[in-house]
Design a protein around this motif. Structure first.
Motif, mmCIF file in Angstrom:
data_model
loop_
_atom_site.group_PDB
_atom_site.id
_atom_site.type_symbol
_atom_site.label_atom_id
_atom_site.label_comp_id
_atom_site.label_asym_id
_atom_site.label_seq_id
_atom_site.Cartn_x
_atom_site.Cartn_y
_atom_site.Cartn_z
ATOM 1 N N LEU A 3 0.799 -1.239 0.053
ATOM 2 C CA LEU A 3 -0.117 0.017 0.026
ATOM 3 C C LEU A 3 0.658 1.212 -0.154
ATOM 4 N N LEU A 4 2.190 0.952 0.218
ATOM 5 C CA LEU A 4 3.030 2.503 0.456
ATOM 6 C C LEU A 4 3.924 2.542 -0.821
ATOM 7 N N ARG A 5 4.057 1.796 -1.643
ATOM 8 C CA ARG A 5 4.752 1.783 -2.606
ATOM 9 C C ARG A 5 4.080 1.965 -3.967
ATOM 10 N N SER A 6 4.944 2.600 -4.695
ATOM 11 C CA SER A 6 4.454 3.120 -6.286
ATOM 12 C C SER A 6 3.066 3.917 -6.038
ATOM 13 N N LEU A 7 3.133 4.803 -5.190
ATOM 14 C CA LEU A 7 2.117 5.806 -4.741
ATOM 15 C C LEU A 7 1.974 6.779 -6.200
ATOM 16 N N PRO A 8 0.725 6.992 -6.555
ATOM 17 C CA PRO A 8 0.200 7.647 -7.695
ATOM 18 C C PRO A 8 0.504 9.126 -7.406
ATOM 19 N N ASP A 9 0.690 10.073 -8.266
ATOM 20 C CA ASP A 9 0.960 11.494 -8.221
ATOM 21 C C ASP A 9 -0.422 12.074 -7.804
ATOM 22 N N ALA A 10 -0.346 12.596 -6.510
ATOM 23 C CA ALA A 10 -1.731 13.151 -5.996
ATOM 24 C C ALA A 10 -1.430 14.486 -5.766
ATOM 25 N N SER A 11 -0.448 15.344 -6.381
ATOM 26 C CA SER A 11 -0.390 16.564 -6.412
ATOM 27 C C SER A 11 -1.389 17.439 -6.867
ATOM 28 N N ALA A 12 -2.149 16.861 -8.073
ATOM 29 C CA ALA A 12 -3.180 17.881 -8.682
ATOM 30 C C ALA A 12 -4.554 17.492 -8.168
ATOM 31 N N ALA A 13 -4.779 16.123 -7.564
ATOM 32 C CA ALA A 13 -5.994 15.676 -7.299
ATOM 33 C C ALA A 13 -5.984 14.447 -6.321
ATOM 34 N N GLU A 14 -6.519 14.228 -5.287
ATOM 35 C CA GLU A 14 -6.582 13.033 -4.441
ATOM 36 C C GLU A 14 -6.797 11.904 -5.365
ATOM 37 N N CYS A 15 -5.980 10.597 -5.047
ATOM 38 C CA CYS A 15 -6.249 9.502 -5.974
ATOM 39 C C CYS A 15 -6.940 8.337 -5.013
ATOM 40 N N VAL A 16 -7.684 7.839 -5.601
ATOM 41 C CA VAL A 16 -8.804 6.597 -4.999
ATOM 42 C C VAL A 16 -8.538 5.453 -5.463
ATOM 43 N N ASP A 17 -8.074 4.315 -5.337
ATOM 44 C CA ASP A 17 -7.803 2.931 -5.878
ATOM 45 C C ASP A 17 -8.575 1.922 -5.092
ATOM 46 N N ALA A 18 -9.560 1.614 -5.982
ATOM 47 C CA ALA A 18 -10.361 0.492 -5.311
ATOM 48 C C ALA A 18 -9.635 -0.924 -5.218
ATOM 49 N N LEU A 19 -9.471 -1.492 -3.924
ATOM 50 C CA LEU A 19 -8.518 -2.620 -3.795
ATOM 51 C C LEU A 19 -9.241 -3.940 -3.885
ATOM 52 N N MET A 20 -10.578 -3.988 -3.318
ATOM 53 C CA MET A 20 -11.430 -4.931 -3.396
ATOM 54 C C MET A 20 -12.675 -4.499 -3.215
ATOM 55 N N THR A 21 -13.685 -5.074 -3.962
ATOM 56 C CA THR A 21 -15.150 -4.698 -3.764
ATOM 57 C C THR A 21 -16.125 -6.119 -3.770
#
Length: 104
Positions: A3-21
């Protein structure tokens, strides 16, 4: 996945990744970088949310409390349905990483 590696660039907007649904259950990784809820906006969700701050820092405010709660790594909250809340601040110097679990 880490969860802490390869973070998306959130400088312009918050990033939300669905991990499991699954029906009635959703896990998300949320990455913030200085974002906050818009002025006057309050989350009013129909589902429960359990949220864990993994990295960074944030101030979360509930509508029924006078002071925002300062959250750091390891801090978690359970938010019942329809308990209005907002994010007043996230750290603008480092990514703030959340693990959010939404459930019925």
């Amino acid at each position: 996945m880490n969860l802490l590696r390869s973070l998306p660039d959130a400088s312009a907007a918050e990033c939300v990744d669905a991990l499991m649904t699954r029906p009635g259950l959703r896990f998300e990784r949320i990455v913030s970088f200085g974002q906050a809820s818009p002025p006057g906006f309050w989350y009013d969700q129909s589902e429960s949310e359990w949220v864990l701050l993994l990295a960074g820092a944030a101030r979360l405010r509930f509508a029924d409390e006078n002071e925002a709660r300062l959250l750091g790594p390891g801090d978690w909250l359970e938010i019942p349905p329809h308990r209005c809340h907002r994010i007043d601040w996230t750290d603008p110097a480092t990514p703030t990483v959340w693990l959010a679990v939404f459930y019925q």
